[in-house]
Each structure stands twice: as structure tokens, then as C-alpha cells.
Design a protein around this motif. Structure first.
Motif, mmCIF file in Angstrom:
data_model
loop_
_atom_site.group_PDB
_atom_site.id
_atom_site.type_symbol
_atom_site.label_atom_id
_atom_site.label_comp_id
_atom_site.label_asym_id
_atom_site.label_seq_id
_atom_site.Cartn_x
_atom_site.Cartn_y
_atom_site.Cartn_z
ATOM 1 N N ASN A 167 1.156 3.178 5.138
ATOM 2 C CA ASN A 167 1.213 1.726 5.032
ATOM 3 C C ASN A 167 -0.119 1.219 4.478
ATOM 4 N N THR A 169 -3.062 -2.087 4.399
ATOM 5 C CA THR A 169 -3.647 -3.051 5.328
ATOM 6 C C THR A 169 -4.476 -4.050 4.528
ATOM 7 N N TYR A 170 -4.804 -5.141 5.168
ATOM 8 C CA TYR A 170 -5.607 -6.156 4.497
ATOM 9 C C TYR A 170 -7.068 -5.719 4.441
ATOM 10 N N LYS A 283 -0.286 5.687 9.192
ATOM 11 C CA LYS A 283 -1.137 4.500 9.257
ATOM 12 C C LYS A 283 -2.005 4.418 8.002
ATOM 13 N N PRO A 284 -2.566 3.264 7.708
ATOM 14 C CA PRO A 284 -3.390 3.108 6.501
ATOM 15 C C PRO A 284 -4.582 4.070 6.481
ATOM 16 N N VAL A 288 -8.481 -0.766 9.504
ATOM 17 C CA VAL A 288 -7.654 -1.927 9.824
ATOM 18 C C VAL A 288 -8.549 -3.020 10.387
ATOM 19 N N GLU A 293 -3.284 -5.274 14.799
ATOM 20 C CA GLU A 293 -2.784 -4.137 14.011
ATOM 21 C C GLU A 293 -3.352 -2.825 14.539
ATOM 22 N N TYR A 297 -1.098 0.421 15.827
ATOM 23 C CA TYR A 297 -1.163 1.817 15.385
ATOM 24 C C TYR A 297 -1.547 2.763 16.525
#
Length: 359
Positions: A167, A169-170, A283-284, A288, A293, A297
Motif C-alpha cells: 500500500n 501512504t501520505y 504495509k508501505p 507512515v 495508520e 498496520y
């Protein structure tokens, strides 16, 4: 200047368009009988429907040549936003099977996009997301949904490619920018996560609620799904239950963006979150930045159920049907991290700033 589309159709497409008009007439009659009032029902331009003699509904998505401002161009909805009526095959499959009592099976076919189509903008990422949606929809509703023979290999190829997916994330926390002209959907979303935090947590049985969970998947550090604004509107959790909320705010005046695509959106988001919980989406790879978030995770593998809510102050007439949610909840995910779908309605008074929610 608005874009004018002039569709160029062959004889076979004209026949499919005629059959589509017949289905619209049936739907309008059924909706009026159910609701007691006449509602506007339109089927998408690029998706064609045919009811076969064996009580099967054929859904066919076409790549069509269109004239845009005098220039010819190829358009294929499988490479476009899933919210739009032309791309929301899940919404049409669920709604038409729910409203048309003689439909027992649904088969999907689509024109595989050309190389030129895939090279445009984020078309390839949209198509990856489309293939993922088809793969998971077939898994969820295998008793009545099938993929046409000419498209099965396309999904088999995609399934082999769907590995080592992460994924996104910002890079920084998303900031709410209030609408300047009038109260809008992003304002409503922000208010629900903040001003109406207690109401939302109580109604949806949440320990916490937050907004904008990114779901723009990546593969080998490259965008695999569309990124940017691809995010779940509202989400939260309590114990081993993860909840996501797809929000729609329809203003009393002005254009009404009411679409069956809300079904496609909530289906995709719930499947992505389920796959993260199951460890199928990682997960990213980058840090994060949001605490909620990070919490998600850390606890992702503990979640044993996904509750997927539609929350709107007005719905498309075909979505307003208990049979729609019975069919959505007949999915075969129940044996392993089930997904439960529910429709809720809300009322918001912009003057008094009061919010109420009900099923």
C-alpha cells in the motif's frame, strides 16, 4: 467549453442499445412500483446489457470510438474512474440482479484496452485496479458471477502479477481545505471525523474514527493502482472489527452526482483492507506519518471482520433496495475474514449544524 461526444456505433452495438432501452423501461416500472414515484433511471453509454434465454445477464464493456471536439478518440471505461457509471460493473451487476427477478447468472466481458489507450495518463493503473476488482468480485460471488471465455486469461495473468504489492501512504498528513463557495462533501467528511466524532463512534461502534486512508497500491516502488486522491473517506476500528465508510453528500440544489458506483467503491476498498489484514497486501515501504495508520498496520492481522458502510443523504434509486444488500452480503468471504455491507442514511442541517444517522 463542454466536451461533446458523438458515439460511432456499428449495427451490433445499435442492437445492444435497443435491448438496453428495454431493460431501462422494466427498471423504471419496478422502481415506481417499489417507491411509489417516478425516478430517473439511465444505463451507462459504454456498458451494454443483454438478458439471455438461460436467465443470464450479459454485461459487456466496450472500447468505442468517440468524436471529441471534432477529433476521433478511443474511450475505454476499464481504464477510467470506477466511480463513473461506465466503469462500475459491480454496481450494475448487483443492482440489476436485485431488481430483475428473472436474472440468475451474470457474465462480464470487456474490450481489452489497446496499447495506445494504456499509455494515456493513469490508464494502466486504472486497468490494474479494474482487473483486481474483477478477480475479487469473481471470488466473492462465484455462485452467480462469471468472466467470459475471451477475458478469463486476462484475469489469470493479472492474478500471477498480483504479488509483492504494497500500500502507499501520505508523505505528510492530509490537510482539510474548506470549500469556498458552499458546504461540500469534503467539509462533511471533515465534520464527521471531528465535530461529530462522538456521534460517529457511537453509531458505528468504533473506538476511533479518522478520514482519508490511502489505498493507492504499489509494486516495485511504482504506482500499481491510481494514487493521489485514492483514499477511503472515513474509517475506524474496535477490537477485531475494522470499519470503513464511503461518504456521499448530495446538495439540495445544483447537480446531483448520484451513482451506482458507490457499490464499486465500497467493494474495492473493503477488499483492499481485507487483503492487508490477511497479509496479501503489505504495509508501505516508506514511513507512515499518521498515528491512526501506524496503529492500523500494527494491528492489521488482528482484524477478523470488515464492516463496509455506505453513508449518504441521498442514493441512486437502484441502490435503495434491501435486496441489493442481501445480495452484497451473500459473498463467500464469510469463512475467512468476512465483509459485511450496510447502507445508512444521514441528515445534516447546515444552519443548526445538527447531524442524525439512521439505517
Amino acid at each position: 467549453m463542454a466536451t461533446e461526444l458523438i458515439y460511432i456505433k456499428d449495427n451490433a452495438t445499435e442492437q445492444l442499445a435497443h435491448e438496453k432501452n428495454m431493460i431501462v423501461d422494466i427498471l423504471r416500472t419496478e422502481v415506481k412500483s417499489s417507491s411509489g414515484r417516478q425516478r430517473s433511471i439511465k444505463l451507462p453509454k459504454y456498458i451494454f446489457f443483454r438478458i439471455k434465454e438461460d436467465s443470464a445477464l450479459s454485461i459487456s464493456i466496450k472500447e468505442m470510438e468517440a468524436t471529441i471536439n471534432g477529433k476521433k478518440n478511443m474511450k475505454n471505461p476499464v481504464c477510467e474512474n470506477m466511480q463513473e457509471d461506465n466503469a462500475a460493473f459491480e454496481g450494475w451487476a448487483i443492482c440489476l440482479k436485485s431488481w430483475l427477478c428473472n436474472i440468475e447468472k451474470v457474465e462480464l466481458s470487456w474490450d481489452i484496452p489497446s496499447e495506445n489507450t494504456l499509455k494515456r495518463g493513469s490508464s494502466e493503473q486504472h486497468y490494474n485496479r479494474f482487473c483486481y476488482r474483477v478477480m475479487r468480485f469473481k471470488e466473492a460471488y462465484k455462485d452467480w458471477f462469471s468472466i467470459s471465455d475471451e477475458n478469463k486469461y486476462e484475469i489469470e495473468k493479472f492474478a500471477k502479477r498480483f504479488n509483492k504489492i504494497r500500500n502507499n501512504t501520505y508523505s505528510k498528513k492530509p490537510v482539510h481545505k474548506p470549500s469556498h463557495n458552499r458546504f461540500g462533501e469534503t467539509d462533511m467528511e471533515f465534520a464527521m471525523a471531528n465535530d461529530f466524532n462522538k456521534i460517529m463512534k457511537s453509531y458505528f461502534n468504533l473506538e476511533f474514527i479518522d478520514r482519508q486512508f490511502p489505498v493507492g497500491l504499489k509494486k516495485d516502488e511504482r504506482q500499481f493502482f491510481t494514487g493521489g486522491l485514492s483514499a477511503i473517506d472515513l474509517w475506524g476500528a474496535k477490537d477485531d472489527v475494522l470499519s470503513i465508510i464511503e461518504l456521499k453528500y448530495i446538495p439540495k440544489s445544483g447537480s446531483k452526482n448520484i451513482k451506482v458506483g458507490i457499490i464499486s467503491e465500497i467493494f474495492l476498498y473493503s477488499c483492499v483492507m481485507r487483503d492487508i489484514a490477511k497479509g496479501m497486501i503489505l504495509k508501505p515501504s516508506t514511513p507512515v506519518v499518521k498515528e491512526t495508520e501506524s496503529h492500523f498496520y500494527k494491528n492489521a492481522k488482528k482484524y477478523r471482520k470488515v464492516c463496509a458502510y455506505m453513508l449518504a443523504n441521498e442514493y441512486h434509486p437502484l441502490v435503495e433496495n434491501k435486496k441489493v444488500f442481501s445480495l452484497l452480503n451473500s459473498n463467500t468471504f464469510s469463512d475467512d475474514t468476512p465483509i459485511f455491507f450496510q447502507q445508512s442514511h444521514y441528515k445534516y442541517n447546515e444552519i443548526s449544524k445538527q447531524l442524525s444517522i439512521a439505517e
